[in-house]
Enzyme design. Structure first.
Site, PDB file in Angstrom:
ATOM      1  N   CYS A 127       0.832  -1.216   0.000  1.00 20.04           N
ATOM      2  CA  CYS A 127       0.000   0.000   0.000  1.00 20.04           C
ATOM      3  C   CYS A 127       0.858   1.255   0.000  1.00 20.04           C
ATOM      4  O   CYS A 127       0.695   2.128  -0.838  1.00 20.04           O
ATOM      5  CB  CYS A 127      -0.932   0.007   1.197  1.00 20.04           C
ATOM      6  SG  CYS A 127      -2.243  -1.194   1.019  1.00 20.04           S
ATOM      7  N   HIS A 128       1.769   1.343   0.961  1.00 14.15           N
ATOM      8  CA  HIS A 128       2.530   2.586   1.078  1.00 14.15           C
ATOM      9  C   HIS A 128       4.015   2.343   1.283  1.00 14.15           C
ATOM     10  O   HIS A 128       4.738   3.239   1.686  1.00 14.15           O
ATOM     11  CB  HIS A 128       1.946   3.460   2.188  1.00 14.15           C
ATOM     12  CG  HIS A 128       0.465   3.643   2.053  1.00 14.15           C
ATOM     13  ND1 HIS A 128      -0.439   2.817   2.668  1.00 14.15           N
ATOM     14  CD2 HIS A 128      -0.270   4.513   1.329  1.00 14.15           C
ATOM     15  CE1 HIS A 128      -1.665   3.180   2.338  1.00 14.15           C
ATOM     16  NE2 HIS A 128      -1.590   4.206   1.525  1.00 14.15           N
ATOM     17  N   GLY A 129       4.469   1.097   1.065  1.00 17.55           N
ATOM     18  CA  GLY A 129       5.907   0.848   0.992  1.00 17.55           C
ATOM     19  C   GLY A 129       6.623   0.552   2.298  1.00 17.55           C
ATOM     20  O   GLY A 129       7.854   0.541   2.321  1.00 17.55           O
TER      21      GLY A 129
END
Lengths: 431, 184
Positions: B148-150
């Site tokens: 999703c956001h690393g």
């Protein structure tokens, strides 16, 4: 600009009604004779287009609710849910269900397309400046309500993207834990929103309830928005005040016809999307039933939220990321006081105009960054850094450039009046 | 009734304030059911614990179970992975707290504090950023990568790269037999 009423009741019944509830008088003064600047261009049609969009969403939404089952429980199809199955049933079994759902789903995208153009138009022509600050802030509130409504609507089909969008967005509140210490306020808020310890059936039920409610609240705020518009009257592409009747034309038939024409063009684009590319803006992963154990490899919001998503992702710290995301929308409410220029329209602001267009490009670039994977680096440029620069410009545009440029810029001379500018000095009616 | 303006506090002022206060308390009391109805119901609160069989999980394998509506990772770590995890100094970690419900709240996030038996890692599969499920065997630290956001986690489920602020949580669990654990 809303002067004395010119309505004269013609029949016995309307005279009787007018002295009891002046409804016809109200409609006559606001929709027929309302004096409107004679120089409004294409970009001013989006108010009418947005009203059309809200109507389409409410009408299609009411009938879709007749066939939708807001339950995350497993029905006849293993691994699916009653909500997902009922959406599939709408698509396959309900008479014209495919049409109604595709109009509603693509309607959300068209609604946001129109609202963004409407917002950029307001920004370009300085429509937020005195005396229209309240009008602008009501617009920001409507936009915020639209985002909430669209988000909750997106959750309802209970596909993979629905479920994980609900998870990620509700978890934004858990970042409050980082400032409330042992109280875990953020976790409690998230649990309260979910009605459980994860996004589940209670979450879906309440989102459905609120998704049905919010459009009517939007309609009410739109009423206030139009009321606040009708007190000072429309801004216009020149950004100068209306000086007298020679500068205006009655709303009907001039702008009813003009707006209707552009609503028609907009409807053609809308219809093209619905009939020829109905899944163009959608994400194919949302045709997979929600699975709480597997997050899709690439989770992205709908296109209209991508710039904000890029901002969130570019910040490597949870709480700050969430604040930057929220602040980007909250900033909009302060624009009337951030812009220090006395001139409204960017037509007469050579410096601001350039930074405005750079801002439009910045929003598009942020949107592109948000649409790509976390570690994407086309041509060796890591997009996370592009998004950081883009985020900095977004904030810098409003909080630094807007106050500064108003002080240092020399605007071009403003025309004497709308009538002179539009008709030329020779043809303008005597003032 | 004639009204008189007086700077002095009267019995009538007291009545106004008292009435207003009662009304405010009443309004708050009436609002509370409408707010609290959104909290988890008793049916949701009656959460069950789960038992997880371990014999089918091979070394180097990570298996996902559903626990209280969320994914739960049970990972059988290889000796090499255990050695890697033990070699990481706590000062290198983004979150130096163990986040292990079986230990005190301030236990440091050493590898030993992240497990009962070094071979078995039992962690919540909820990314501490925004709740996605990270993917095993991806990222630079051999553990998990959240798409999703690393955010990235190591083989002890400790966050090594943001934006996630905390290590993956470890729920209360115990070994019933050498090949069976009870979680919750």
């Amino acid at each position: 600009m809303s002067g004395p009423s010119t309505y004269v009741p013609q029949t016995g019944f309307t005279r009787w009604l007018d002295s009891r509830l002046p409804l016809v008088r109200f409609a006559h003064d606001t929709m027929l004779t309302f004096p409107t600047p004679r120089n409004l261009n294409f970009w001013y049609a989006f108010g009418a287009i947005l009203t059309f969009c809200l109507g389409v969403q409410i009408v299609t939404g009411i009938v879709l609710a007749m066939h939708f089952d807001p339950s995350a429980n497993v029905g006849a199809v293993p691994g699916s849910s009653l909500a997902f199955d009922s959406v599939e049933s709408i698509m396959r079994d309900v008479n014209y269900g495919w049409l109604l759902r595709y109009v509603h789903a693509n309607g959300a995208s068209m609604f946001f397309l129109a609202v963004y153009i409407h917002m950029f138009r307001g920004l370009y022509y300085g429509s937020y400046k005195a005396p229209r600050e309240v009008l602008w802030i009501l617009g920001v509130i409507i936009y915020l309500l639209m985002v909430m409504t669209a988000f909750m609507g997106y959750v309802l089909p209970w596909g993979q993207m629905s479920f994980w969008a609900a998870t990620v967005i509700t978890n934004l509140f858990s970042s409050l834990d980082q400032i409330t210490g042992g109280l875990k306020v953020g976790t409690h808020v998230a649990t309260w929103l979910w009605g459980g310890f994860a996004v589940d059936d209670p979450t879906l039920n309440r989102f459905f309830s609120l998704h049905y409610l919010l459009p009517f609240i939007i309609a009410a705020v739109v009423g206030l928005h139009i009321w606040a518009l009708h007190v000072p009257g429309n801004n216009n592409p020149l950004g100068i005040d209306v000086k007298g009747p020679q500068d205006t034309v009655p709303f009907h038939p001039y702008y009813t016809a003009k707006d209707a024409f552009y609503v028609g063009l907009f409807a053609i684009l809308f219809a093209f999307l619905v009939f020829f590319a109905p899944d163009f803006v959608g994400n194919p992963d949302n045709y997979i039933p929600a699975n709480p154990l597997v997050t899709p490899a690439d989770i992205v919001p709908e296109w209209y939220l991508l710039p904000f998503y890029a901002m969130l992702r570019s910040i490597p710290q949870k709480l700050i990321g969430v604040l930057v995301l929220g602040g980007a929308i909250v900033t909009l409410a302060f624009i009337p006081w951030l812009d220090t220029s006395k001139v409204r329209s960017n037509r007469f602001r050579p410096l601001m105009k350039q930074f405005f267009w750079l801002f439009v490009v910045d929003c598009l670039v942020l949107g592109y960054c948000g649409s790509q994977g976390v570690d994407a680096a086309p041509g060796g440029v890591p997009l996370v850094w592009v998004a950081r620069v883009g985020t900095a410009y977004y904030y810098g545009f409003f909080w630094v450039l807007m106050p500064l440029i108003g002080l240092i810029e020399t605007p071009k001379p403003l025309p004497d009046s709308i009538a002179k500018s539009v008709l030329g000095a020779a043809q303008a009616p005597a003032e | 009734m004639a009204t008189t303006t007086t700077a002095e506090t009267t019995r009538r002022d007291f009545l106004y304030i008292a009435t207003g206060s009662v009304a405010a308390v009443g309004a708050a009391a009436a609002a509370w059911p409408f707010i609290d109805q959104m909290n988890p119901s008793t049916a949701v609160l009656a959460l069950a614990s789960i038992e997880v069989p371990l014999e089918t999980i091979q070394p180097g394998q990570s298996v996902t179970f559903k626990f209280r509506g969320h994914p739960l990772f049970v990972r059988r770590r290889t000796p090499a992975e255990i050695a890697t995890a033990k070699a990481v100094p706590v000062s290198d970690l983004i979150d130096p707290i163990a986040r292990n419900e079986n230990l005190p709240d301030d236990a440091p996030a050493t590898d030993a504090n992240r497990e009962i038996k070094p071979e078995w890692l039992v962690v919540s599969g909820v990314c501490t950023h925004l709740g996605c499920t990270p993917t095993a065997f991806e990222g630079d630290f051999g553990g998990w990568l959240c798409h999703c956001h690393g955010s990235q986690y190591d083989v002890a489920g400790r966050v090594r790269k943001g934006p996630a602020p905390q290590n993956l949580a470890i729920p209360v669990y115990s070994f019933l037999t050498p090949t069976r654990i009870k979680v919750g």
